[in-house]
Scaffold this active site. Structure first.
Site, short mmCIF file in Angstrom:
data_model
loop_
_atom_site.label_atom_id
_atom_site.label_comp_id
_atom_site.label_asym_id
_atom_site.label_seq_id
_atom_site.Cartn_x
_atom_site.Cartn_y
_atom_site.Cartn_z
N CYS A 15 0.83 -1.21 0.00
CA CYS A 15 0.00 0.00 0.00
C CYS A 15 0.87 1.27 0.00
CB CYS A 15 -0.89 -0.07 1.25
SG CYS A 15 -1.57 1.47 1.82
N CYS A 17 0.19 3.90 2.64
CA CYS A 17 0.64 3.46 3.97
C CYS A 17 2.10 3.83 4.19
CB CYS A 17 0.48 1.94 4.12
SG CYS A 17 -1.23 1.36 3.96
#
Length: 110
Positions: A35, A38
């Site tokens: 991700c 993230c």
């Protein structure tokens, strides 16, 4: 998992002890290696953990290796941030955000 400096990693095994049983409010980032947003949050979380030390505990949980906790809180998008206070989730936020906005969103739970 890309770990943010100064931010502990929690797992299905210790979530109860580290988050539910914590004395301080806890900000949990549900995160994943795959991700990109993230990864962007790493420095933000590190700075937040340092600034709010003693007022807020900041931890990360890898959704890929901890499906029990991820499913228990119905986390579908990464990153998802949840604030736990007194063992209960009191706030959930989805998506990367700048530190200033994250602090604003946390102000009423700190």
């Amino acid at each position: 998992m890309i770990k943010a400096a100064g931010v502990a990693e929690v797992t299905d095994a210790d979530f109860e002890a580290e988050v539910i049983g914590a004395e301080l409010p806890v900000l949990v980032e549900f995160t994943a290696d795959w991700c990109p947003p993230c990864r962007q949050m790493g420095p933000v979380l590190s700075a937040l953990a340092a600034e709010e030390e003693g007022r807020l505990k900041v931890v990360q949980l890898d959704v890929d290796t901890n499906p029990t906790t991820t499913n228990a809180y119905k986390v579908l998008s990464m990153p998802t941030f949840m604030v736990f206070r007194g063992g209960e989730p009191v706030r959930a936020m989805v998506g990367a955000r700048p530190k200033r906005r994250l602090l604003e969103e946390l102000s009423d739970v700190l």
